[in-house]
Design a protein around this motif. Structure first.
Motif, mmCIF file in Angstrom:
data_model
loop_
_atom_site.group_PDB
_atom_site.id
_atom_site.type_symbol
_atom_site.label_atom_id
_atom_site.label_comp_id
_atom_site.label_asym_id
_atom_site.label_seq_id
_atom_site.Cartn_x
_atom_site.Cartn_y
_atom_site.Cartn_z
ATOM 1 N N THR A 245 15.623 9.465 -30.062
ATOM 2 C CA THR A 245 15.312 8.047 -30.215
ATOM 3 C C THR A 245 16.131 7.490 -31.367
ATOM 4 O O THR A 245 16.200 8.090 -32.441
ATOM 5 C CB THR A 245 13.813 7.859 -30.482
ATOM 6 O OG1 THR A 245 13.097 8.514 -29.434
ATOM 7 C CG2 THR A 245 13.438 6.399 -30.510
ATOM 8 N N ARG B 202 5.363 5.848 -25.330
ATOM 9 C CA ARG B 202 4.931 7.184 -25.765
ATOM 10 C C ARG B 202 6.071 8.193 -25.656
ATOM 11 O O ARG B 202 6.302 8.991 -26.572
ATOM 12 C CB ARG B 202 3.716 7.637 -24.954
ATOM 13 C CG ARG B 202 3.158 8.984 -25.414
ATOM 14 C CD ARG B 202 1.828 9.296 -24.754
ATOM 15 N NE ARG B 202 0.743 8.456 -25.256
ATOM 16 C CZ ARG B 202 0.092 8.706 -26.382
ATOM 17 N NH1 ARG B 202 0.389 9.745 -27.119
ATOM 18 N NH2 ARG B 202 -0.885 7.901 -26.783
ATOM 19 N N ALA B 203 6.800 8.162 -24.545
ATOM 20 C CA ALA B 203 7.921 9.089 -24.346
ATOM 21 C C ALA B 203 9.027 8.840 -25.366
ATOM 22 O O ALA B 203 9.624 9.785 -25.896
ATOM 23 C CB ALA B 203 8.460 8.948 -22.924
ATOM 24 N N THR B 204 9.284 7.566 -25.653
ATOM 25 C CA THR B 204 10.323 7.218 -26.632
ATOM 26 C C THR B 204 9.948 7.730 -28.014
ATOM 27 O O THR B 204 10.778 8.317 -28.725
ATOM 28 C CB THR B 204 10.530 5.689 -26.655
ATOM 29 O OG1 THR B 204 10.901 5.248 -25.343
ATOM 30 C CG2 THR B 204 11.605 5.287 -27.644
ATOM 31 N N ASP B 205 8.715 7.532 -28.414
ATOM 32 C CA ASP B 205 8.256 8.017 -29.707
ATOM 33 C C ASP B 205 8.341 9.545 -29.764
ATOM 34 O O ASP B 205 8.810 10.111 -30.755
ATOM 35 C CB ASP B 205 6.831 7.551 -29.963
ATOM 36 C CG ASP B 205 6.330 7.985 -31.329
ATOM 37 O OD1 ASP B 205 6.840 7.476 -32.345
ATOM 38 O OD2 ASP B 205 5.443 8.866 -31.391
ATOM 39 N N PHE B 206 7.903 10.212 -28.697
ATOM 40 C CA PHE B 206 7.905 11.677 -28.645
ATOM 41 C C PHE B 206 9.317 12.226 -28.857
ATOM 42 O O PHE B 206 9.518 13.182 -29.619
ATOM 43 C CB PHE B 206 7.346 12.140 -27.299
ATOM 44 C CG PHE B 206 7.199 13.624 -27.175
ATOM 45 C CD1 PHE B 206 6.049 14.270 -27.628
ATOM 46 C CD2 PHE B 206 8.201 14.393 -26.611
ATOM 47 C CE1 PHE B 206 5.912 15.641 -27.524
ATOM 48 C CE2 PHE B 206 8.071 15.773 -26.502
ATOM 49 C CZ PHE B 206 6.922 16.397 -26.961
ATOM 50 N N CYS B 207 10.295 11.603 -28.196
ATOM 51 C CA CYS B 207 11.682 12.082 -28.320
ATOM 52 C C CYS B 207 12.271 11.820 -29.700
ATOM 53 O O CYS B 207 13.297 12.392 -30.059
ATOM 54 C CB CYS B 207 12.554 11.443 -27.242
ATOM 55 S SG CYS B 207 12.204 12.062 -25.579
ATOM 56 N N VAL C 26 10.360 12.318 -32.545
ATOM 57 C CA VAL C 26 9.680 13.167 -33.528
ATOM 58 C C VAL C 26 9.698 14.653 -33.167
ATOM 59 O O VAL C 26 9.172 15.472 -33.924
ATOM 60 C CB VAL C 26 8.223 12.710 -33.761
ATOM 61 C CG1 VAL C 26 8.198 11.305 -34.353
ATOM 62 C CG2 VAL C 26 7.408 12.745 -32.472
ATOM 63 N N ARG C 27 10.286 15.003 -32.040
ATOM 64 C CA ARG C 27 10.434 16.405 -31.639
ATOM 65 C C ARG C 27 11.919 16.736 -31.514
ATOM 66 O O ARG C 27 12.741 15.869 -31.259
ATOM 67 C CB ARG C 27 9.729 16.676 -30.303
ATOM 68 C CG ARG C 27 8.220 16.557 -30.383
ATOM 69 C CD ARG C 27 7.636 17.737 -31.159
ATOM 70 N NE ARG C 27 6.196 17.732 -31.191
ATOM 71 C CZ ARG C 27 5.463 17.365 -32.237
ATOM 72 N NH1 ARG C 27 6.040 16.929 -33.340
ATOM 73 N NH2 ARG C 27 4.146 17.414 -32.186
ATOM 74 N N LYS D 195 12.541 18.318 -24.503
ATOM 75 C CA LYS D 195 11.803 17.088 -24.826
ATOM 76 C C LYS D 195 11.642 16.183 -23.618
ATOM 77 O O LYS D 195 10.592 15.573 -23.435
ATOM 78 C CB LYS D 195 12.544 16.298 -25.919
ATOM 79 C CG LYS D 195 12.543 16.930 -27.271
ATOM 80 C CD LYS D 195 12.953 15.943 -28.336
ATOM 81 C CE LYS D 195 14.413 15.592 -28.288
ATOM 82 N NZ LYS D 195 14.815 14.740 -29.425
ATOM 83 N N ALA E 166 8.933 17.453 -21.383
ATOM 84 C CA ALA E 166 7.634 17.292 -22.037
ATOM 85 C C ALA E 166 7.189 15.834 -22.046
ATOM 86 O O ALA E 166 6.002 15.541 -21.960
ATOM 87 C CB ALA E 166 7.697 17.831 -23.462
ATOM 88 N N ALA E 167 8.157 14.914 -22.119
ATOM 89 C CA ALA E 167 7.849 13.482 -22.140
ATOM 90 C C ALA E 167 7.788 12.891 -20.733
ATOM 91 O O ALA E 167 7.601 11.684 -20.584
ATOM 92 C CB ALA E 167 8.890 12.744 -22.973
#
Length: 197
Positions: A32, A77-82, A84-85, A92, A95-96
């Motif tokens: 992100t 949610r997927a954008t945030d996840f990518c 912070v992981r 990723k 998972a997203a």
């Protein structure tokens, strides 16, 4: 209005909450990015600024290409996840619940859920401090067909794009004007037309 002076910082907002994909369709990765924008219109040029310790940094430096995928509220949610992981530790995208598809001009993939993607070839890498800037030419744009009208005009306002501002994500809201509207001449009203009651 009175203002308080702070030291220089990165408080330019809002900015895109973009997913930058890299690697290949078989071995994709994404991170992100908020530090991106347009630098030139002819040729069309953009940039992304990435910390060297990020997993995607090495991939983009080696391949010389990446895709800037615009994101929507549904992708928050997927954008945030990518962001912070790390792709060093996991897939990723899987998972997203994001999927990739081939780009038209690059080996780097496009994220299928993105309504619009900019395919980019790196022209220069500029060390700046905490981040290096990847200055790149936009060689193709992939647009979701539902955003085009019968004449082929883009209606990006229908995409439900997302923005990032000071640590928070926002869905873009209502239209309040268009480029040049402040100086556009108003058409005089036709006095022959009667108002409907």
């Amino acid at each position: 209005m009175s203002k308080t002076e702070w030291k220089g910082s990165t408080l330019l907002a809002p900015v895109p909450a973009a997913l930058v994909s890299c690697g290949t369709v078989e071995h994709p990765n994404a991170l992100t990015i908020a530090w991106t924008g347009i630098t030139c219109s002819d040729p069309p040029m953009t940039y992304v600024s990435i910390r060297p310790e990020r997993h995607s940094y090495g991939i983009i430096r080696e391949t010389g290409e990446f895709v800037i995928n615009l994101t929507t509220g549904a992708m928050a949610r997927a954008t945030d996840f990518c962001g912070v992981r790390s792709g060093r530790d996991m897939d990723k995208l899987a998972a997203a619940k994001l999927t990739v598809e081939p780009a038209s001009k690059l080996s780097a993939p496009v994220i299928a859920q993105s309504p619009l993607a900019l395919e980019c070839k790196v022209r220069e890498i500029i060390p700046l401090g905490s981040h290096d800037m990847f200055l790149a030419e936009i060689v193709a744009v992939d647009v979701e067909e539902r955003l085009l009208d019968e004449a082929g005009k883009l209606h990006l306002e229908k995409a439900g794009l997302m923005a990032y501002s000071h640590g928070e994500y926002f869905a873009m809201g209502k239209k309040i004007g268009s480029f040049g509207y402040s100086v556009r001449k108003k058409h005089p009203k036709n006095p022959n037309l009667k108002k409907k009651k």
